[in-house]
Design an enzyme around this catalytic site. Structure first.
Site, PDB file in Angstrom:
ATOM      1  N   HIS A   1       9.085  -0.721  -1.839  1.00  0.00           N
ATOM      2  CA  HIS A   1       8.298  -0.314  -3.004  1.00  0.00           C
ATOM      3  C   HIS A   1       7.936   1.166  -3.047  1.00  0.00           C
ATOM      4  O   HIS A   1       7.386   1.636  -4.030  1.00  0.00           O
ATOM      5  CB  HIS A   1       7.015  -1.143  -3.116  1.00  0.00           C
ATOM      6  CG  HIS A   1       5.912  -0.666  -2.220  1.00  0.00           C
ATOM      7  ND1 HIS A   1       5.837  -1.035  -0.906  1.00  0.00           N
ATOM      8  CD2 HIS A   1       4.882   0.175  -2.439  1.00  0.00           C
ATOM      9  CE1 HIS A   1       4.802  -0.445  -0.364  1.00  0.00           C
ATOM     10  NE2 HIS A   1       4.193   0.302  -1.259  1.00  0.00           N
TER      11      HIS A   1
HETATM   12  C1  UD1 Z   1       0.225   1.771  -4.305  1.00  0.00           C
HETATM   13  C2  UD1 Z   1      -0.165   2.881  -3.335  1.00  0.00           C
HETATM   14  C3  UD1 Z   1       0.531   2.698  -2.004  1.00  0.00           C
HETATM   15  C4  UD1 Z   1       0.390   1.283  -1.473  1.00  0.00           C
HETATM   16  C5  UD1 Z   1       0.852   0.301  -2.569  1.00  0.00           C
HETATM   17  C6  UD1 Z   1       0.748  -1.141  -2.142  1.00  0.00           C
HETATM   18  C7  UD1 Z   1      -0.679   5.017  -4.447  1.00  0.00           C
HETATM   19  C8  UD1 Z   1      -0.214   6.402  -4.716  1.00  0.00           C
HETATM   20  N1  UD1 Z   1       0.207   4.196  -3.875  1.00  0.00           N
HETATM   21  O1  UD1 Z   1       1.595   1.945  -4.645  1.00  0.00           O
HETATM   22  O2  UD1 Z   1      -0.046   3.609  -1.066  1.00  0.00           O
HETATM   23  O3  UD1 Z   1       1.195   1.103  -0.315  1.00  0.00           O
HETATM   24  O4  UD1 Z   1       0.045   0.513  -3.717  1.00  0.00           O
HETATM   25  O5  UD1 Z   1       1.370  -2.028  -3.043  1.00  0.00           O
HETATM   26  O6  UD1 Z   1      -1.820   4.707  -4.724  1.00  0.00           O
HETATM   27  N2  UD1 Z   1       2.470  -2.257 -11.230  1.00  0.00           N
HETATM   28  C9  UD1 Z   1       2.444  -3.476 -11.877  1.00  0.00           C
HETATM   29  N3  UD1 Z   1       1.433  -4.342 -11.596  1.00  0.00           N
HETATM   30  C10 UD1 Z   1       0.424  -4.032 -10.749  1.00  0.00           C
HETATM   31  C11 UD1 Z   1       0.452  -2.778 -10.118  1.00  0.00           C
HETATM   32  C12 UD1 Z   1       1.482  -1.915 -10.359  1.00  0.00           C
HETATM   33  O7  UD1 Z   1       3.321  -3.799 -12.661  1.00  0.00           O
HETATM   34  O8  UD1 Z   1      -0.480  -4.859 -10.541  1.00  0.00           O
HETATM   35  C13 UD1 Z   1       3.611  -1.345 -11.473  1.00  0.00           C
HETATM   36  C14 UD1 Z   1       3.396  -0.331 -12.537  1.00  0.00           C
HETATM   37  O9  UD1 Z   1       4.572  -0.229 -13.266  1.00  0.00           O
HETATM   38  C15 UD1 Z   1       3.138   0.962 -11.791  1.00  0.00           C
HETATM   39  C16 UD1 Z   1       3.927   0.754 -10.513  1.00  0.00           C
HETATM   40  O10 UD1 Z   1       3.892  -0.653 -10.278  1.00  0.00           O
HETATM   41  O11 UD1 Z   1       3.502   2.081 -12.507  1.00  0.00           O
HETATM   42  C17 UD1 Z   1       3.342   1.469  -9.358  1.00  0.00           C
HETATM   43  O12 UD1 Z   1       1.976   1.109  -9.185  1.00  0.00           O
HETATM   44  P1  UD1 Z   1       0.940   2.137  -8.528  1.00  0.00           P
HETATM   45  O13 UD1 Z   1      -0.406   1.603  -8.662  1.00  0.00           O
HETATM   46  O14 UD1 Z   1       1.235   3.512  -9.011  1.00  0.00           O
HETATM   47  O15 UD1 Z   1       1.309   2.220  -7.024  1.00  0.00           O
HETATM   48  P2  UD1 Z   1       2.125   1.318  -6.004  1.00  0.00           P
HETATM   49  O16 UD1 Z   1       3.560   1.664  -6.044  1.00  0.00           O
HETATM   50  O17 UD1 Z   1       1.782  -0.105  -6.121  1.00  0.00           O
END
Ligand code: UD1
Length: 346
Positions: free
Chosen positions: A199
């Site tokens: 991820h």
């Molecule tokens: C975040 C943390 C990372 C952690 C990870 C655990 C940051 C910079 N990164 O990364 O340190 O290891 O969480 O999972 O804070 N999305 C969904 N549903 C959700 C959440 C996210 O669809 O419930 C999708 C969205 O399209 C979003 C993408 O995932 O743009 C990334 O989500 P984001 O919250 O930016 O960070 P993670 O990659 O989950």
């Protein structure tokens, strides 16, 4: 006035906050639990919280997904209102997400002392958003709870020794709280299989790297169950996947099921920080698709091996690992040590 505002937002933070929130409840300290809403999918949020024994948050800021700046700014803004409306003696954060840095910054600007759990981790790769978040959080925070001796050493190197305390890792507490034998496994978790999760932006957002990773997984000789975080699911090419029958794309699992599936597997391929450690604690061979790890202890004895995306994983996963694991992550009582450190400091 509450004693602690406890801030969570993303999946690994629900796991880490579970034992701490329980230890706070057993102490004489009062807690306001705030969810930033960074992770909002049921599978990444509620189900993980339930398994980790984390109660329902008192407040959910509902910030959701956005660019780094917008997500961080929304949390900063939302939390400032919460901290003004609910005066607190301290604020507690975990790990390295945008929720961690935003919460720390909001509190610091209001003169509220902050505690960082899982302090001192470093990849020394400033291209990772998580590295920026953890370095900035450590330098701003007032009390640093380090999970390992390595983390303590990194904090000393940065002149932060005076505010650091070695508590052990709360993820050991969380893992020990689960009775793996009583967890119901999904139907597919039988026979010989591997588990994979990918991820990190560096892997999911570079199409070349992502195809190299899925190709390497598809060449393994046993079925591979790839538990896809939404960031990965969005980017997988279904035509490529159709050609790889042994590679099964699955939804993320709740925490207890994840651990049970991992414990029963023949090996893990990941880029997650937490899972590298969980594989180590469960004595499952791990391959990490990254150039560095914040958990160098897992590399000891070759329980964990760092690889490039296109590398042939067969011999690496089949490697012989003599001996058993050490206990560099503590004894499973980190949460109580954190609360004790907090009590003597508050
Ligand atoms: C975040 C943390 C990372 C952690 C990870 C655990 C940051 C910079 N990164 O990364 O340190 O290891 O969480 O999972 O804070 N999305 C969904 N549903 C959700 C959440 C996210 O669809 O419930 C999708 C969205 O399209 C979003 C993408 O995932 O743009 C990334 O989500 P984001 O919250 O930016 O960070 P993670 O990659 O989950």
């Amino acid at each position: 006035m509450v004693d602690v505002v406890n801030v969570v937002g993303a999946r690994p933070q629900f796991v880490k906050a579970g034992p701490v929130s329980k230890a706070l409840k057993e102490s004489d300290l009062t807690e306001l639990l705030v969810h930033t809403g960074q992770h909002y999918d049921r599978l990444l949020s509620e189900e993980v919280m339930r398994d980790a024994g984390l109660r329902n948050p008192d407040i959910n800021l509902g910030v959701g997904s956005a660019s780094h700046a917008v997500q961080t700014a929304s949390i900063l803004r939302g939390l400032e209102d919460v901290l003004i409306e609910h005066p607190t003696k301290t604020l507690l954060t975990y790990g390295d997400t945008n929720s961690t840095i935003a919460a720390t910054l909001a509190a610091t600007k209001l003169g509220i002392p902050t505690i960082h759990v899982e302090a001192g981790l470093r990849s020394f790769n400033r291209a990772m958003p998580e590295e920026i978040n953890r370095v900035a959080t450590d330098h701003l925070s007032d009390l640093l709870c380090a999970p390992t001796e390595t983390a303590m050493q990194y904090l000393r190197n940065e002149g932060l020794a005076e505010k650091a305390v070695l508590t052990g890792d709360v993820m050991v507490d969380a893992l020990r709280s689960i009775d793996l034998d009583s967890v119901r496994l999904p139907d597919w978790a039988k026979g010989r299989y591997y588990v994979a999760t990918i991820h990190r932006a560096e892997n999911t957002d570079d199409p070349g790297r992502l195809v190299a990773i899925t190709d390497a997984l598809a060449r393994l000789e046993s079925p591979v169950h790839l538990l896809a975080h939404p960031r990965l699911a969005d980017r997988l090419d279904s035509e490529v996947l159709d050609e790889h029958a042994a590679l099964q794309i699955r939804q993320p699992l709740p925490y207890a099921e994840m651990l049970a599936v991992l414990a029963r597997s023949s090996g893990l391929v990941t880029d997650s920080g937490g899972l590298q450690k969980e594989a180590y604690l469960l004595e499952v061979p791990c391959v990490t698709v990254r150039q560095e790890t914040e958990w160098p202890e897992t590399l000891e004895g070759r329980w964990n091996v760092l690889v490039d995306p296109g590398e042939d994983l067969v011999p690496i996963l089949e490697r012989n690992i003599p001996g058993t694991v050490d206990a560099p992550f503590g004894d499973g009582n980190a949460a109580h040590r954190i609360v004790k450190a907090l009590q003597s400091w508050i």
